[in-house]
Scaffold this motif. Sequence first.
Motif, PDB file in Angstrom:
ATOM      1  N   ARG A  59      -2.758  -4.155  -9.797  1.00  0.00           N
ATOM      2  CA  ARG A  59      -2.906  -5.630  -8.555  1.00  0.00           C
ATOM      3  C   ARG A  59      -3.584  -6.333  -9.108  1.00  0.00           C
ATOM      4  NH1 ARG A  59      -1.589  -4.758  -3.016  1.00  0.00           N
ATOM      5  NH2 ARG A  59      -2.019  -2.219  -2.741  1.00  0.00           N
ATOM      6  N   SER A  60      -3.646  -7.969  -9.055  1.00  0.00           N
ATOM      7  CA  SER A  60      -3.565  -9.349  -9.908  1.00  0.00           C
ATOM      8  C   SER A  60      -3.862 -10.317  -8.382  1.00  0.00           C
ATOM      9  CB  SER A  60      -2.861  -9.314 -10.794  1.00  0.00           C
ATOM     10  OG  SER A  60      -1.437  -9.906 -10.094  1.00  0.00           O
ATOM     11  N   ASP A  90      -7.586   1.169   6.573  1.00  0.00           N
ATOM     12  CA  ASP A  90      -7.558  -0.449   6.170  1.00  0.00           C
ATOM     13  C   ASP A  90      -7.114  -1.113   6.795  1.00  0.00           C
ATOM     14  OD1 ASP A  90      -9.203   0.590   4.145  1.00  0.00           O
ATOM     15  OD2 ASP A  90      -8.211  -0.531   2.257  1.00  0.00           O
ATOM     16  N   GLU A 142      -3.435  -2.190   6.070  1.00  0.00           N
ATOM     17  CA  GLU A 142      -1.846  -0.704   6.696  1.00  0.00           C
ATOM     18  C   GLU A 142      -1.767  -0.682   7.891  1.00  0.00           C
ATOM     19  OE1 GLU A 142      -4.665   1.521   2.935  1.00  0.00           O
ATOM     20  OE2 GLU A 142      -4.790   2.606   5.131  1.00  0.00           O
ATOM     21  N   GLU A 167      -7.695  -3.365  -9.151  1.00  0.00           N
ATOM     22  CA  GLU A 167      -8.404  -3.857  -8.490  1.00  0.00           C
ATOM     23  C   GLU A 167      -8.310  -4.194  -6.749  1.00  0.00           C
ATOM     24  OE1 GLU A 167      -7.725  -8.440  -8.708  1.00  0.00           O
ATOM     25  OE2 GLU A 167      -7.512  -8.807 -11.042  1.00  0.00           O
ATOM     26  N   PRO A 168      -8.924  -4.141  -5.969  1.00  0.00           N
ATOM     27  CA  PRO A 168     -10.362  -4.845  -6.308  1.00  0.00           C
ATOM     28  C   PRO A 168     -11.057  -4.098  -7.262  1.00  0.00           C
ATOM     29  CG  PRO A 168     -10.424  -4.482  -3.511  1.00  0.00           C
ATOM     30  CD  PRO A 168      -8.439  -3.804  -4.433  1.00  0.00           C
ATOM     31  N   PHE A 217     -12.055 -11.412  -3.089  1.00  0.00           N
ATOM     32  CA  PHE A 217     -10.934 -11.309  -3.230  1.00  0.00           C
ATOM     33  C   PHE A 217     -11.193 -11.750  -4.886  1.00  0.00           C
ATOM     34  CE2 PHE A 217      -8.911  -8.900  -0.485  1.00  0.00           C
ATOM     35  CZ  PHE A 217      -8.866  -7.938  -0.869  1.00  0.00           C
ATOM     36  N   ARG A 242     -14.023  -3.066  -0.495  1.00  0.00           N
ATOM     37  CA  ARG A 242     -13.859  -1.979   0.221  1.00  0.00           C
ATOM     38  C   ARG A 242     -14.523  -2.152   1.478  1.00  0.00           C
ATOM     39  NH1 ARG A 242     -10.353   0.259  -3.686  1.00  0.00           N
ATOM     40  NH2 ARG A 242     -10.508  -0.126  -5.241  1.00  0.00           N
ATOM     41  N   TYR A 249      -0.499 -11.249   0.518  1.00  0.00           N
ATOM     42  CA  TYR A 249      -2.115 -10.714   1.111  1.00  0.00           C
ATOM     43  C   TYR A 249      -2.927 -11.517   2.054  1.00  0.00           C
ATOM     44  CZ  TYR A 249      -1.276  -5.838   0.313  1.00  0.00           C
ATOM     45  OH  TYR A 249      -0.764  -4.493  -0.438  1.00  0.00           O
ATOM     46  N   GLN A 250      -3.091 -12.706   1.229  1.00  0.00           N
ATOM     47  CA  GLN A 250      -3.816 -13.858   1.638  1.00  0.00           C
ATOM     48  C   GLN A 250      -3.435 -15.346   2.359  1.00  0.00           C
ATOM     49  OE1 GLN A 250      -5.330 -11.281  -0.142  1.00  0.00           O
ATOM     50  NE2 GLN A 250      -5.606 -10.375   1.294  1.00  0.00           N
ATOM     51  N   SER A 275      -1.553 -10.186  -5.934  1.00  0.00           N
ATOM     52  CA  SER A 275      -1.565  -9.530  -4.222  1.00  0.00           C
ATOM     53  C   SER A 275      -2.725 -10.588  -4.114  1.00  0.00           C
ATOM     54  CB  SER A 275      -2.984  -8.122  -4.484  1.00  0.00           C
ATOM     55  OG  SER A 275      -1.958  -7.147  -5.595  1.00  0.00           O
ATOM     56  N   SER A 276      -3.634 -11.711  -4.189  1.00  0.00           N
ATOM     57  CA  SER A 276      -4.136 -12.089  -3.119  1.00  0.00           C
ATOM     58  C   SER A 276      -2.843 -13.407  -2.504  1.00  0.00           C
ATOM     59  CB  SER A 276      -5.174 -13.484  -3.488  1.00  0.00           C
ATOM     60  OG  SER A 276      -6.086 -12.389  -3.874  1.00  0.00           O
ATOM     61  N   ARG A 332     -12.316 -10.886  -9.318  1.00  0.00           N
ATOM     62  CA  ARG A 332     -11.209 -10.658 -10.341  1.00  0.00           C
ATOM     63  C   ARG A 332     -11.935 -11.311 -11.163  1.00  0.00           C
ATOM     64  NH1 ARG A 332      -6.806 -12.775  -6.418  1.00  0.00           N
ATOM     65  NH2 ARG A 332      -7.071 -10.890  -6.426  1.00  0.00           N
ATOM     66  N   ASP A 336       0.836  -1.392  -0.246  1.00  0.00           N
ATOM     67  CA  ASP A 336      -0.024   0.192  -0.216  1.00  0.00           C
ATOM     68  C   ASP A 336       0.257   1.044   0.350  1.00  0.00           C
ATOM     69  OD1 ASP A 336      -1.519  -2.098   1.886  1.00  0.00           O
ATOM     70  OD2 ASP A 336      -2.922  -0.872   1.337  1.00  0.00           O
ATOM     71  N   LEU A 386     -12.572  -4.342   4.172  1.00  0.00           N
ATOM     72  CA  LEU A 386     -11.776  -4.083   4.696  1.00  0.00           C
ATOM     73  C   LEU A 386     -11.453  -3.030   5.974  1.00  0.00           C
ATOM     74  CD1 LEU A 386      -9.900  -3.963   0.856  1.00  0.00           C
ATOM     75  CD2 LEU A 386      -9.574  -5.215   3.149  1.00  0.00           C
TER      76      LEU A 386
HETATM   77  P1  TYD Z   1      -6.005  -0.964  -3.047  1.00  0.00           P
HETATM   78  O1  TYD Z   1      -7.437  -0.497  -3.840  1.00  0.00           O
HETATM   79  O2  TYD Z   1      -4.989  -1.366  -3.599  1.00  0.00           O
HETATM   80  O3  TYD Z   1      -6.234   0.391  -1.798  1.00  0.00           O
HETATM   81  P2  TYD Z   1      -6.121   1.367  -1.697  1.00  0.00           P
HETATM   82  O4  TYD Z   1      -7.886   1.188  -1.236  1.00  0.00           O
HETATM   83  O5  TYD Z   1      -5.031   2.072  -0.391  1.00  0.00           O
HETATM   84  O6  TYD Z   1      -5.519   2.197  -3.249  1.00  0.00           O
HETATM   85  O7  TYD Z   1      -6.595  -2.330  -1.996  1.00  0.00           O
HETATM   86  C1  TYD Z   1      -7.152  -2.459  -1.329  1.00  0.00           C
HETATM   87  C2  TYD Z   1      -6.528  -3.667   0.134  1.00  0.00           C
HETATM   88  O8  TYD Z   1      -6.552  -4.725  -0.477  1.00  0.00           O
HETATM   89  C3  TYD Z   1      -4.993  -3.187  -0.335  1.00  0.00           C
HETATM   90  O9  TYD Z   1      -4.718  -3.059   1.454  1.00  0.00           O
HETATM   91  C4  TYD Z   1      -4.309  -4.793  -0.521  1.00  0.00           C
HETATM   92  C5  TYD Z   1      -5.216  -5.175  -0.898  1.00  0.00           C
HETATM   93  N1  TYD Z   1      -5.599  -6.645  -1.681  1.00  0.00           N
HETATM   94  C6  TYD Z   1      -5.919  -7.994  -0.920  1.00  0.00           C
HETATM   95  O10 TYD Z   1      -5.075  -7.996   0.331  1.00  0.00           O
HETATM   96  N2  TYD Z   1      -5.640  -9.596  -1.497  1.00  0.00           N
HETATM   97  C7  TYD Z   1      -5.763  -8.963  -2.810  1.00  0.00           C
HETATM   98  O11 TYD Z   1      -6.297  -9.905  -3.993  1.00  0.00           O
HETATM   99  C8  TYD Z   1      -5.840  -7.734  -3.385  1.00  0.00           C
HETATM  100  C9  TYD Z   1      -6.502  -7.189  -5.029  1.00  0.00           C
HETATM  101  C10 TYD Z   1      -6.369  -6.314  -2.672  1.00  0.00           C
END
Ligand code: TYD
Length: 192
Positions: A90-91, A136, A139, A36-37, A68, A47, A98-99, A94-95, A72, A9, A50
């Motif tokens: 993102r794609s 979020d 973060e 993405e999202p 997520f 969103r 992060y996951q 990211s999952s 996608r 982020d 989060l």
């Molecule tokens: P993003 O929109 O990039 O952040 P921001 O709102 O700050 O612009 O993504 C939202 C959050 O989702 C970010 O913390 C990353 C997370 N994320 C995942 O955990 N897994 C995923 O597959 C994707 C696409 C995003």
Amino acid sequence: MYIVFEGIDGAGKSTQIQNLKEWLEANGFRVETLVEPTDSEVGKLIREILRRPDAQTDHVQKVLALLFAADRMLIMDKLEDKSKIIISDRSFISSLAYQEPAEWVEVLNTYAKKPDLLILLDLDVKKSVSRTSGEDTFENEEFLTGVKENYLKLAENYTHEIIDANNGPNKVSSDIKKAVAPYLGICPDCIL
Ligand code: TYD
């Protein structure tokens, strides 16, 4: 060509994607950008979740992984357009970053499209935290330290370029152009 931007982020993905898009268009390419999202119903739900106070719990984290992946799948058709360069903010990577658990997240994303080029914007975690609102669930410094490490390992699985995102936006922008140019046959002298 499907180019994916990834990074923790606050790495500057959206600004840099816009810069790259404009530059590629100036070089005669047709470009479409995705985020993405997404702005689908699923993306909106993501969103919202989060920002929920219980977003850190294991079950909600699992729900997010499912959402997520579902979000996608809704944009898969857009990735089939061969007449344009598609740049995605993102794609599924990211999952994977992060996951967890990794094996399950991989299964959920079996049908996700692999990028032709991954641009990893590598940013210091402290900078990331200072640049984001902290609203979020992801973060926070400890979590993002793990995500940054995951990204550096994951990048090895794809054709990738790692860009130092700690520099100012103009330097990052020109580093990205230099990195992308050879993949598209753009002459180095054409890089402004
Ligand atoms: P993003 O929109 O990039 O952040 P921001 O709102 O700050 O612009 O993504 C939202 C959050 O989702 C970010 O913390 C990353 C997370 N994320 C995942 O955990 N897994 C995923 O597959 C994707 C696409 C995003």
